[in-house]
Every structure is written in structure tokens, then in C-alpha cells.
Design an enzyme around this catalytic site. Structure first.
Site, PDB file in Angstrom:
ATOM      1  N   ARG A 246       0.859  -1.185   0.000  1.00 49.84           N
ATOM      2  CA  ARG A 246       0.000   0.000   0.000  1.00 49.84           C
ATOM      3  C   ARG A 246       0.893   1.231   0.000  1.00 49.84           C
ATOM      4  O   ARG A 246       1.506   1.567   1.000  1.00 49.84           O
ATOM      5  CB  ARG A 246      -0.915  -0.025   1.230  1.00 49.84           C
ATOM      6  CG  ARG A 246      -1.582   1.287   1.544  1.00 49.84           C
ATOM      7  CD  ARG A 246      -2.608   1.165   2.649  1.00 49.84           C
ATOM      8  NE  ARG A 246      -2.121   0.564   3.884  1.00 49.84           N
ATOM      9  CZ  ARG A 246      -1.443   1.212   4.823  1.00 49.84           C
ATOM     10  NH1 ARG A 246      -1.125   2.475   4.656  1.00 49.84           N
ATOM     11  NH2 ARG A 246      -1.079   0.592   5.929  1.00 49.84           N
ATOM     12  N   HIS A 250      -3.142   4.348   5.047  1.00 53.84           N
ATOM     13  CA  HIS A 250      -4.285   3.438   5.157  1.00 53.84           C
ATOM     14  C   HIS A 250      -5.564   4.108   4.649  1.00 53.84           C
ATOM     15  O   HIS A 250      -6.328   3.517   3.884  1.00 53.84           O
ATOM     16  CB  HIS A 250      -4.457   3.008   6.609  1.00 53.84           C
ATOM     17  CG  HIS A 250      -5.597   2.090   6.850  1.00 53.84           C
ATOM     18  ND1 HIS A 250      -5.606   0.772   6.439  1.00 53.84           N
ATOM     19  CD2 HIS A 250      -6.800   2.291   7.460  1.00 53.84           C
ATOM     20  CE1 HIS A 250      -6.740   0.203   6.775  1.00 53.84           C
ATOM     21  NE2 HIS A 250      -7.489   1.106   7.390  1.00 53.84           N
ATOM     22  N   TYR A 259       4.772   4.828  11.351  1.00 48.56           N
ATOM     23  CA  TYR A 259       5.084   3.404  11.476  1.00 48.56           C
ATOM     24  C   TYR A 259       5.868   2.816  10.307  1.00 48.56           C
ATOM     25  O   TYR A 259       6.174   1.624  10.310  1.00 48.56           O
ATOM     26  CB  TYR A 259       3.788   2.596  11.672  1.00 48.56           C
ATOM     27  CG  TYR A 259       2.728   2.776  10.595  1.00 48.56           C
ATOM     28  CD1 TYR A 259       2.769   2.035   9.419  1.00 48.56           C
ATOM     29  CD2 TYR A 259       1.684   3.678  10.772  1.00 48.56           C
ATOM     30  CE1 TYR A 259       1.800   2.196   8.441  1.00 48.56           C
ATOM     31  CE2 TYR A 259       0.710   3.841   9.803  1.00 48.56           C
ATOM     32  CZ  TYR A 259       0.767   3.103   8.640  1.00 48.56           C
ATOM     33  OH  TYR A 259      -0.195   3.259   7.674  1.00 48.56           O
TER      34      TYR A 259
END
Length: 354
Positions: A246, A250, A259
Site C-alpha cells: 500500500r 491506510h 510506522y
């Protein structure tokens, strides 16, 4: 075995899937270019406040387009919230694809007409729906296959376990396509499971399992077509783990810099599925610059039409909230619907008098 926190390394940029017929390869390329343009426009809509939220699928176009094009129109799709490009490839109107994220309806398209279930936000629940529909089709003697999309994080949910187990016991014709994009929002795969691969989990259920390069459109198309044929001919379900990534956050509400590193994202961006397929087709002589220009122009025209359509938000009848929920609405909902109708009529009458 040592479990590392780092996500799976990007696959090689070289094509690994078998060659496809020229018309299939061109259809894949067109769908991926169109999907990329659509995804970019939808992301822009969120920044303009015209969508409440949007989960980008940039970087996962090979999984979403190739899987759809490997199925028959009579097969069923069970998407998550991230499968907008798959829905577009299925032939669903772009505005209807974005209806959920606009907040107009829970589903903007006719699921039965498109053989596509509503986009599912709860994790893994669509897997149960896919297994149930596929088993019902099997019992009726139909050769329908159900394809359930699922993320790597959702494989930790009990619904995934129950669906694959049920499908394997019943020999239900289901393909579970795990798009392993390395993160369940912010949690890397290594912190979710100690399994060597997610495809390995299939063996515990007595289902077929296969791990594929999810950034190679030809490899995805071939694997899904093979799994669908196995399911259609009584071979039972298959768990496909497609390694992908990805590229965007998100959703637009997520800060992915907390992260993962920019270097990691850049490494995977170098394995871009659209660029890989384009390079392969140019090398094979299936694609030329004029065709690229034409496909790009068509994609731009689609996004231009989408922008024009989004210029005027639709007006909804509030009575719609009571429709398509119960075949026989319970008394309390009938009472609420009557109250709403009375208030609406009163408001309309007051407006006419004014």
C-alpha cells in the site's frame, strides 16, 4: 524461526508470470491505468472535503484488476473497503463506486446486477458471505465462483478462519485473495503471525494455498484463473497470498510516517505494478506509444466526467433510510417512518405557504 518486525522484502521488478494473450494483456494494462487515474482523483476528492474518507489502493492495481478479469461475469466478488479499483474494473459506474465514501448510502450500486457484494468495512465478514453464496451455488448445481478479497491483517480475525474452514469442508467454490500489503493499518505482518507465509495457513484447513507476486499482473491473472477453475470443477477453495504494498496511507485519516519509513515506501514504489506491466508489454511488442497515449487520454476523460458529476451533491429522500432493510418492517420502524412522513409533509406545506 526468528520473526522479524520488518515487512516482507519487495519482489523483483522483473516479470515472473507467464505470458498472456495480447488482448488480455492490453485489457489488464487499460484497467490498471484507468484504476490509477481513478484512485488519484478519489484521493483528491478527500483533500477537497468531497469524500468523508477514502482508502487508496495505489500500488495494488495488479491484484484488483487481474483478479476481476480472470473471472466470469457470472462469478461473484466480495470486496472490502479498499477494492474501489476492482469495482471499477467490474464495470460499476465510478460515482456508484464512491457513494459509500461520500456518505450517501451504504452501497451505491445494485449488488445482484453486478454480481458484487457491498464493500465491507468490518474485517473478514465478507469471507463468510462468500463461502455461503458459493456453497449455495454448488448445491444448486451452478458453476458460480465467489472471490473474497481480504487484507493481511484480516487473516487474524475469527471470521477468516471460519470461512476457509467451512469452504474446505463443504468444497465450496471460493477463492480467498489475500492482498498482503504488509500492514494492518500500522501493525506489520510479523507482529500478527509467526507463520512463514499466509498461504501456508491453507494447509491447516485442507484447502489449496499459493503465494504469488501481487505486483505482477500476469502472475495474479494466471493464479486467480487457475484457482477459479479448480473451484469450479469441484476442487474446493484456494487461499492466494499476493505480495503487494500500500503506497498511500491506510486512509486519508492515517499518518503512515509514524510506522514506516520513506525509504521502505520508495523501495516498493520501484516495483510499481503499472510500470512493470507497461515495460513488459513494450518489450514484448504488445504495446506502443500511441496505444499508451490513447489509454491515458481515455483515463483522463473518465476522471474529468467524474469531476463534473461530483460538482452537484445528490439530494436524498430521508424516507430511503427505511427501505431495503426488512422485508416486513417491525412496528417501531413503521411508526418512525410514519412520523417522518408527517413531519416532511408539514415542512413542505409550510414552505408552500411561505
Amino acid at each position: 524461526m526468528t520473526v522479524l518486525d520488518a515487512p516482507t522484502a519487495p519482489p523483483t521488478a522483473a516479470p515472473t508470470g507467464p505470458p498472456l494473450p495480447a488482448d488480455t494483456a492490453l485489457a489488464l494494462y487499460r484497467a490498471m491505468v484507468t484504476g490509477r487515474a481513478f484512485d488519484r482523483q478519489a484521493t483528491a476528492f478527500t483533500r477537497q472535503g468531497r469524500l468523508a474518507v477514502y482508502p487508496s489502493s495505489r500500488g495494488q492495481e495488479a491484484c484488483q484488476t487481474a483478479s476481476v478479469l480472470a473471472l466470469r461475469p457470472t462469478d461473484w466478488l466480495f470486496p472490502t473497503y479498499r477494492e474501489s479499483v476492482a469495482l471499477l474494473t467490474r464495470g460499476i459506474d465510478p460515482v456508484e463506486v464512491l457513494t459509500l465514501f461520500r456518505g450517501d448510502r451504504h452501497c451505491g450500486y445494485d449488488p445482484h446486477a453486478h454480481r458484487t457484494a457491498p464493500q465491507c468495512t468490518p474485517l473478514a465478514t465478507q469471507c463468510l458471505h462468500a463461502a455461503g453464496l458459493a456453497d449455495a451455488a454448488r448445491m444448486r448445481g451452478h458453476d458460480t465462483v465467489a472471490l473474497a478479497y481480504i487484507g493481511d491483517g484480516a487473516t487474524s480475525e475469527g471470521d477468516f478462519h471460519e470461512a476457509v474452514n467451512y469452504a474446505a469442508v463443504r468444497r465450496a467454490p471460493v477463492v480467498f485473495l489475500i492482498q498482503n500489503n504488509q500492514y494492518a493499518i500500522s501493525v506489520p505482518l510479523a507482529k500478527q503471525t509467526a507463520a512463514r507465509t499466509l498461504a501456508d495457513k491453507a494447509a491447516g484447513y485442507g484447502a489449496a494455498g499459493e503465494r504469488i507476486d501481487g505486483n505482477d499482473a500476469a502472475a495474479v491473472h494466471t493464479a486467480v484463473a487457475r484457482a477459479a477453475h479448480r473451484a469450479r470443477t469441484g476442487g474446493g477453495p484456494t487461499v492466494l497470498e499476493a505480495l503487494t504494498y500500500r503506497i498511500e496511507a491506510h486512509t486519508n485519516a492515517d499518518d503512515d510516517t509514524r510506522y514506516r519509513s520513506a525509504e521502505e515506501v520508495a523501495a516498493w514504489a520501484g516495483k510499481d505494478p503499472v510500470a512493470r506491466l507497461e515495460h513488459r508489454l513494450l518489450t514484448d511488442g504488445v504495446l506502443d506509444e500511441d496505444t499508451i497515449t490513447g489509454i491515458t487520454r481515455d483515463a483522463q476523460e473518465l476522471t474529468a466526467r467524474l469531476r463534473r458529476t461530483f460538482a452537484s451533491p445528490p439530494r436524498r429522500d430521508p424516507a430511503e433510510m427505511f427501505q431495503h432493510v426488512y422485508h416486513q418492517p417491525p412496528p417501531h420502524l413503521r411508526a418512525q417512518a410514519a412520523l417522518l412522513a408527517a413531519e416532511t409533509a408539514t415542512t413542505a406545506a409550510a414552505g408552500e405557504d411561505a
